[in-house]
Structure formats: C-alpha cells, structure tokens
Design an enzyme around this catalytic site. Structure first.
Site, mmCIF file in Angstrom:
data_model
loop_
_atom_site.group_PDB
_atom_site.id
_atom_site.type_symbol
_atom_site.label_atom_id
_atom_site.label_comp_id
_atom_site.label_asym_id
_atom_site.label_seq_id
_atom_site.Cartn_x
_atom_site.Cartn_y
_atom_site.Cartn_z
ATOM 1 N N THR A 1 6.789 -6.440 12.512
ATOM 2 C CA THR A 1 7.766 -7.059 13.405
ATOM 3 C C THR A 1 7.915 -6.193 14.650
ATOM 4 O OG1 THR A 1 8.902 -7.889 11.447
ATOM 5 C CG2 THR A 1 10.151 -7.906 13.501
ATOM 6 N N GLU B 1 -4.956 -13.681 3.551
ATOM 7 C CA GLU B 1 -5.034 -13.090 2.223
ATOM 8 C C GLU B 1 -3.754 -13.414 1.446
ATOM 9 O OE1 GLU B 1 -7.606 -11.751 0.582
ATOM 10 O OE2 GLU B 1 -6.102 -12.018 -0.959
ATOM 11 N N LYS C 1 -0.379 -19.610 5.797
ATOM 12 C CA LYS C 1 -0.071 -18.270 5.278
ATOM 13 C C LYS C 1 1.424 -17.962 5.462
ATOM 14 C CE LYS C 1 -0.103 -14.177 3.810
ATOM 15 N NZ LYS C 1 -0.168 -13.841 2.404
ATOM 16 N N CYS D 1 5.774 -7.877 3.830
ATOM 17 C CA CYS D 1 5.427 -9.171 4.428
ATOM 18 C C CYS D 1 6.486 -10.267 4.411
ATOM 19 C CB CYS D 1 4.153 -9.677 3.792
ATOM 20 S SG CYS D 1 2.751 -8.635 4.251
HETATM 21 P P1 NAD Z 1 -1.618 -1.482 6.410
HETATM 22 O O1 NAD Z 1 -0.666 -0.931 7.394
HETATM 23 O O2 NAD Z 1 -1.641 -0.969 5.006
HETATM 24 O O3 NAD Z 1 -3.115 -1.318 6.981
HETATM 25 C C1 NAD Z 1 -3.485 -1.599 8.292
HETATM 26 C C2 NAD Z 1 -4.501 -0.536 8.742
HETATM 27 O O4 NAD Z 1 -5.041 -0.925 10.003
HETATM 28 C C3 NAD Z 1 -3.887 0.856 8.958
HETATM 29 O O5 NAD Z 1 -4.529 1.790 8.116
HETATM 30 C C4 NAD Z 1 -4.139 1.151 10.449
HETATM 31 O O6 NAD Z 1 -4.431 2.501 10.711
HETATM 32 C C5 NAD Z 1 -5.328 0.266 10.737
HETATM 33 N N1 NAD Z 1 -5.495 -0.070 12.163
HETATM 34 C C6 NAD Z 1 -4.575 -0.570 13.021
HETATM 35 N N2 NAD Z 1 -5.142 -0.791 14.228
HETATM 36 C C7 NAD Z 1 -6.439 -0.423 14.135
HETATM 37 C C8 NAD Z 1 -7.528 -0.422 15.046
HETATM 38 N N3 NAD Z 1 -7.392 -0.892 16.303
HETATM 39 N N4 NAD Z 1 -8.723 0.032 14.610
HETATM 40 C C9 NAD Z 1 -8.878 0.497 13.349
HETATM 41 N N5 NAD Z 1 -7.879 0.511 12.433
HETATM 42 C C10 NAD Z 1 -6.671 0.051 12.824
HETATM 43 O O7 NAD Z 1 -1.380 -3.055 6.404
HETATM 44 P P2 NAD Z 1 -1.710 -4.080 5.209
HETATM 45 O O8 NAD Z 1 -0.615 -4.088 4.219
HETATM 46 O O9 NAD Z 1 -3.111 -3.877 4.769
HETATM 47 O O10 NAD Z 1 -1.602 -5.460 5.998
HETATM 48 C C11 NAD Z 1 -2.582 -5.855 6.925
HETATM 49 C C12 NAD Z 1 -2.358 -7.316 7.266
HETATM 50 O O11 NAD Z 1 -2.524 -8.112 6.092
HETATM 51 C C13 NAD Z 1 -0.972 -7.651 7.790
HETATM 52 O O12 NAD Z 1 -1.081 -8.646 8.769
HETATM 53 C C14 NAD Z 1 -0.257 -8.192 6.578
HETATM 54 O O13 NAD Z 1 0.751 -9.116 6.939
HETATM 55 C C15 NAD Z 1 -1.357 -8.919 5.861
HETATM 56 N N6 NAD Z 1 -1.183 -9.041 4.405
HETATM 57 C C16 NAD Z 1 -0.733 -7.986 3.667
HETATM 58 C C17 NAD Z 1 -0.629 -8.098 2.285
HETATM 59 C C18 NAD Z 1 -0.165 -6.955 1.431
HETATM 60 O O14 NAD Z 1 -0.036 -7.150 0.232
HETATM 61 N N7 NAD Z 1 0.081 -5.778 1.959
HETATM 62 C C19 NAD Z 1 -1.015 -9.286 1.655
HETATM 63 C C20 NAD Z 1 -1.477 -10.342 2.439
HETATM 64 C C21 NAD Z 1 -1.569 -10.206 3.807
HETATM 65 C C1 UGA Z 2 3.649 -11.420 -1.431
HETATM 66 C C2 UGA Z 2 3.008 -12.727 -1.903
HETATM 67 O O1 UGA Z 2 3.306 -12.912 -3.286
HETATM 68 C C3 UGA Z 2 1.500 -12.684 -1.710
HETATM 69 O O2 UGA Z 2 0.935 -13.945 -2.048
HETATM 70 C C4 UGA Z 2 1.195 -12.379 -0.246
HETATM 71 O O3 UGA Z 2 -0.188 -12.282 -0.028
HETATM 72 C C5 UGA Z 2 1.855 -11.078 0.141
HETATM 73 O O4 UGA Z 2 3.286 -11.186 -0.084
HETATM 74 C C6 UGA Z 2 1.707 -10.751 1.596
HETATM 75 O O5 UGA Z 2 1.474 -11.622 2.413
HETATM 76 O O6 UGA Z 2 1.886 -9.570 1.868
HETATM 77 P P1 UGA Z 2 3.911 -8.977 -2.434
HETATM 78 O O7 UGA Z 2 4.932 -8.826 -1.362
HETATM 79 O O8 UGA Z 2 2.867 -7.943 -2.563
HETATM 80 O O9 UGA Z 2 3.155 -10.377 -2.252
HETATM 81 O O10 UGA Z 2 4.622 -9.067 -3.853
HETATM 82 P P2 UGA Z 2 5.471 -10.219 -4.579
HETATM 83 O O11 UGA Z 2 5.081 -10.255 -5.988
HETATM 84 O O12 UGA Z 2 5.422 -11.498 -3.839
HETATM 85 O O13 UGA Z 2 6.938 -9.638 -4.506
HETATM 86 C C7 UGA Z 2 7.651 -9.548 -3.289
HETATM 87 C C8 UGA Z 2 9.080 -9.111 -3.565
HETATM 88 O O14 UGA Z 2 9.812 -10.151 -4.195
HETATM 89 C C9 UGA Z 2 9.169 -7.892 -4.484
HETATM 90 O O15 UGA Z 2 10.185 -7.027 -4.052
HETATM 91 C C10 UGA Z 2 9.525 -8.513 -5.815
HETATM 92 O O16 UGA Z 2 10.194 -7.636 -6.672
HETATM 93 C C11 UGA Z 2 10.410 -9.659 -5.380
HETATM 94 N N1 UGA Z 2 10.477 -10.750 -6.366
HETATM 95 C C12 UGA Z 2 9.363 -11.469 -6.657
HETATM 96 C C13 UGA Z 2 11.681 -11.034 -6.986
HETATM 97 O O17 UGA Z 2 12.702 -10.387 -6.716
HETATM 98 N N2 UGA Z 2 11.725 -12.050 -7.898
HETATM 99 C C14 UGA Z 2 10.636 -12.796 -8.207
HETATM 100 O O18 UGA Z 2 10.753 -13.716 -9.049
HETATM 101 C C15 UGA Z 2 9.418 -12.480 -7.585
#
Ligand code: NAD
Ligand code: UGA
Length: 466
Positions: free
Chosen positions: A96, A163, A222, A278
């Site tokens: 954000t 993802e 997404k 997220c």
């Molecule tokens: P993260 O912060 O763990 O990883 C992002 C990485 O990108 C960092 O290591 C950073 O150093 C690197 N980076 C940034 N700019 C760069 C550049 N110009 N060149 C090279 N490296 C660079 O983030 P994340 O949790 O992996 O999330 C990434 C994206 O995926 C986000 O948009 C998030 O919303 C989405 N997403 C996350 C999850 C999750 O479970 N964490 C699940 C689904 C989708």
């Molecule tokens: C969530 C989505 O589940 C994924 O599909 C998505 O890809 C991801 O966000 C993303 O875009 O980053 P994540 O945040 O890793 O995944 O984990 P969740 O299992 O969704 O839990 C999110 C939060 O909700 C946690 O704090 C969890 O404890 C809470 N939660 C979840 C509850 O309090 N109650 C529930 O029944 C389920």
C-alpha cells in the site's frame, strides 16, 4: 508454437521463491532463474544448508533441494537473467502506498515500473512478461506502455497470472492448485503467449484446472478472490462479539452455517483478526479503484471488511485490559505466537503487532514466544509502527525462546497464532508458574477451554462467553 525453456523471475520473496521452485521441480527441462536486488535474500536462497532458505514453508526446503543447481538458480544479476529468458515473471512487492496520491489505499507500483523499465532496457529479443504480483486492474496497459515506449523494438506480450497460494500451505497449493488463472490478449500473439504459459503449468496441472481469460478479468479476479476470503473472516468475526453477549458459541454457529453446501465450511474460523501482507492491501486497493471510478457504494461496501478487522484487533486488546481489572500497567502478559498464521515465519500485518501496540500504550510488559519468528523481526515490526522509540519497544517487549519461561510469572496469556505445538503444552505446569488468577485470552479458538478451566485458568475464547 512457443516452447519455453528459459524462465526468469524478478523477486525472490514469499511468492517468487516457492512458485519458481515448484516450476523448476516439475519442469526439469526449463531453466528457472530467480533474481532479486536483495543480496542477503539471494544468499539465503543459496545457503548450502537448505534449511536456511529465507522463507519457512512446510516441504519447501525439499523442493528447493531437489531443483537448486540443476535447473533452479538464485542470483542478483537481474540484467543477465532478463536477457537470457524467454518468459519473465514479475513477482515483486506491491504494498500500500505510504505517500502522495492514494496514500494508505492505492498499491505502490514503483517496483513494478522499475522492472518494466529494466526489462525494456535490457531485452534484445521478444519476451513474454507475466504479472505474478497482485496488481490493480489495468496495470498491464501501463506495463505495455513502458515496454513499447522505452524498449529497443523487441515485441512483448503481457500476461496476468496471479498467484493464489496461501502461506503455510504454499507447497501443497502450488502442487495441486484449485486453479491456475492466465489472462492475455485476444490477438494471435496474445493467444500464443497464453498457450506457452499453459504448456508450462500443464507439466503437472490438469488442463481443466487452467483457466484462461482476458487480462483485465484475471487482474480483477485476484483482488476479488482475496476480498471474498477476507470478507468471510470479517463476517464471522463480526458475530463473535454478539456470541459473547448472548451465549451463542461461534464454533457452533460456524459449523451450523458451514454445512450448508452453498456457504461451505472453509474460512469461517473466528479469530483476533486477519493478518498477512495481502488481504488488507488488496481490499484497500479495490476500495481505491472503485472510488477512482466514482463508485462510492462499492468502495464503502468493501471498506467495511477492513473496518471490522481493525475493530476486532482493538476489541481483543481492550477486552484483555478490561478483564485484567482495567489496568495492565507493569503487568506481564505473555504472547503465544507472533506470525500472522501458523506454519509461516511471515509477520506482515499480524494481529499480534497491533494487540502488542495497544497494550504497550497501557504500559504492559510483554513476553513473546513464537517458534519461527526471530527477535529482530518482532522489534522491526514494532519499530515500523513508529508509535514509540526503539528503546521503549525493547524495554516493553522481551522475546523469549522457551514458552514455559515466557509464561512464568505472567498475569495473562494471549494466544495470537494457532501454532499446533501450543496444544501440546503442559498447561498445569504453566498454570503453576503464573500469578493468580491466571487468565488466558484465546484469540484463535485453539485451546480446549474446559480442560484449562479444570486446571484453574480463567479463559476467554474469542466468540464464546467467558
Ligand atoms: P516479498 O516482499 O516477499 O518479495 C518481493 C521481492 O521483490 C523482495 O525480495 C524485493 O527485494 C524484490 N524486488 C523488488 N523490486 C525489485 C526489482 N526491481 N528487482 C529485483 N527484485 C526486486 O513479496 P511477496 O510476498 O513475495 O509478494 C509479491 C507479490 O505477490 C505481491 O504483489 C503480493 O501481493 C503477491 N502475492 C503474495 C502472496 C503471499 O502469500 N505472500 C500470495 C499471492 C500473491
Ligand atoms: C491469502 C489467500 O488465502 C491466498 O489465496 C492468497 O494468494 C494470499 O492471501 C495472497 O494473495 O497473499 P494468506 O494471507 O497467506 O493467503 O493466508 P490465509 O490462510 O488466507 O490467512 C489470512 C489471514 O486470515 C490469517 O491471519 C488467518 O489466520 C486469517 N484467517 C483465515 C482467519 O482468521 N480465519 C479463517 O477462517 C481463515
């Protein structure tokens, strides 16, 4: 037909690392290079002891061990990896915005734009660019603009391939996803790019689970998926307060409604509030997009999910204070859990951070135990809030590596993450070591309240009357 043999992924975080490790494992014929600017992170991915990789996920170290050095590589040489690849995933962070227009709501696309500019500068041949990061709907058109206007004449196809993995279950989710979503252009070149990515996933995912759409539907799906999931958590959490007043039990209510096949049983677990990097950011982004199109009612509707979540975290902390005779000043309160959910070392937006902050305002002394989160990370999370100095955070919060030590001499325990190991503790021993009356505030509906009461604890489980 485009046959992909070389993939690059920019961003070696919680998504880039695990998703690419899975592609490399399932597709030994594809060379996968994951790059990041963060040298420390890349060094950790390359650590000879695979248990030291920077993302903790059950089963992930095995996947990395199998593919690393064979067809999976981690590097800081972003330019060479871009140059070499036919397909480039962008998996960088999209947090954000904390400044300027849209501050506090819009997604900060600074890192996405940097990637697009770098790809345009470096690419000498045609490439397929895959948006793996979660992005506002219509971002692909901005990426395309940059690539076309700053590139060297190479042709680019932009795909959206969001993802859906959840942390803690990333390996299972990647191994057998409910679906893979790929959005692309309807042109011949767009369809060929979609097909190239479908063919990569088809190495292990049944074709009927690979959905293809236009780019905008994919981008918006997404944000919508996360909004719906978070909305379920806020919906069930909104009723915990009513349950506590009326002696209805939130677990019974969740079960009763979840057995209706139209509602379904998942994501109905009441909690101290959802965390993670997220849910909040993606809903705020959705709210911002809706407002920017003048859709006030749509924006207000989704914003309520966040308002309810903030209320839940604050309510939990306030209830603790109330039950501790309206003062926690100088009292030791033990936190079991700091991660935003079990089986991850990720703490981003964890409810524990906000509950701690609230109690620190009231001058409590907090002792934290979490099996996977480091002390540095916990202090980083508190300092990041910038509500008090780093010294004050260090004074108010102690990180203890043994759960029994963490609870010793405490007035109360707050269960903030649903780690399985908490259920296996010797609770009698913990009770004996605490100040009386010993209280447990179970923000995760995790522990057996009746058993704890029989030991002597006063128990407040979220969503049930004390
Ligand atoms: P993260 O912060 O763990 O990883 C992002 C990485 O990108 C960092 O290591 C950073 O150093 C690197 N980076 C940034 N700019 C760069 C550049 N110009 N060149 C090279 N490296 C660079 O983030 P994340 O949790 O992996 O999330 C990434 C994206 O995926 C986000 O948009 C998030 O919303 C989405 N997403 C996350 C999850 C999750 O479970 N964490 C699940 C689904 C989708
Ligand atoms: C969530 C989505 O589940 C994924 O599909 C998505 O890809 C991801 O966000 C993303 O875009 O980053 P994540 O945040 O890793 O995944 O984990 P969740 O299992 O969704 O839990 C999110 C939060 O909700 C946690 O704090 C969890 O404890 C809470 N939660 C979840 C509850 O309090 N109650 C529930 O029944 C389920």
């Amino acid at each position: 037909m485009i046959q992909i043999t070389k993939i690059c992924c920019i961003g070696a975080g919680y998504v880039g690392g695990p998703t690419m490790a899975m592609i490399a494992k399932k597709c030994p014929h594809i060379k996968v290079t994951v790059v990041d600017l963060n040298e420390q992170r890349i060094a950790a991915w390359n650590d000879p002891d695979v248990e030291n990789i920077p993302v903790y996920e059950p089963g992930l170290s095995d996947v990395v061990a199998e593919a690393r050095g064979r067809n999976l590589f981690f590097s800081t040489d972003v330019e060479s990896a871009i140059d070499d690849a036919q397909m480039i995933f962008i998996s960088v962070n999209t947090p954000t915005k904390t400044y300027g227009a849209g501050k506090g709501q819009a997604a900060d696309l600074k890192w996405i734009e940097l990637c697009a500019r770098q790809i345009a500068r470096v690419a000498k041949d045609n490439k397929i660019i895959v948006e793996k990061s979660t992005l506002p709907v219509r971002t692909a058109s901005a990426i395309k603009d940059i690539l076309i206007h700053t590139g060297n004449g190479s042709q680019f196809q932009i795909l959206s391939n969001p993802e859906f993995l959840a942390e803690g279950t990333a390996v299972e989710d990647l191994d057998a996803p409910d679906r893979v979503l790929i959005g692309g252009d309807s042109t011949v070149e767009g369809q060929a790019a979609i097909q190239a990515l479908v063919d990569v996933y088809a190495n292990w995912i049944p074709r009927e689970r690979i959905l293809t759409t236009n780019v905008w539907s994919s981008e918006l799906s997404k944000l919508t998926a996360n909004a719906f999931l978070a909305q379920r958590v806020s919906s069930i959490n909104s009723l915990t307060e009513l349950c506590e007043k009326t002696e209805a039990d939130i677990n019974e209510v969740a079960k009763a409604i979840g057995t209706d096949s139209r509602i379904g049983p998942k994501f109905l677990k009441a909690s101290v509030g959802f965390g993670g990097s997220c849910f909040q950011k993606d809903i705020l982004n959705l709210v911002y997009i809706a407002r920017s199109y003048g859709l006030q009612e749509v924006a207000d509707y989704w914003e309520q999910v966040i308002i309810m979540n903030d209320h839940q975290k604050k309510r939990f902390a306030n209830q603790m204070i109330k039950e501790l005779y309206n003062t926690v000043n100088g009292k030791k309160i033990s936190f079991l859990g700091w991660a935003f959910k079990k089986d991850t070392n990720d703490t981003r937006e964890s409810a524990a951070i906000y509950v701690a902050d609230h109690l620190l305002h009231e001058q409590a002394n907090i002792a934290v135990y979490d099996p996977k989160v480091s002390a540095d990370q916990i202090y980083f999370d508190l300092d990041y809030l910038a509500t008090r100095s780093s010294e004050e955070n260090k004074k108010g919060v102690k990180i203890i590596s043994d759960p029994y030590e963490a609870c010793k001499g405490a007035h109360a325990i707050a269960v903030l993450t649903e780690w399985d190991e908490f259920k296996t503790y010797d609770w009698k021993k913990i009770y004996d070591s605490m100040l009386k009356p010993a209280k447990i505030f179970d923000g995760r509906n995790l522990l057996n309240a009746d058993e704890l009461r029989s030991i002597g604890f006063l128990v407040q489980t979220i969503g049930t009357k004390a």
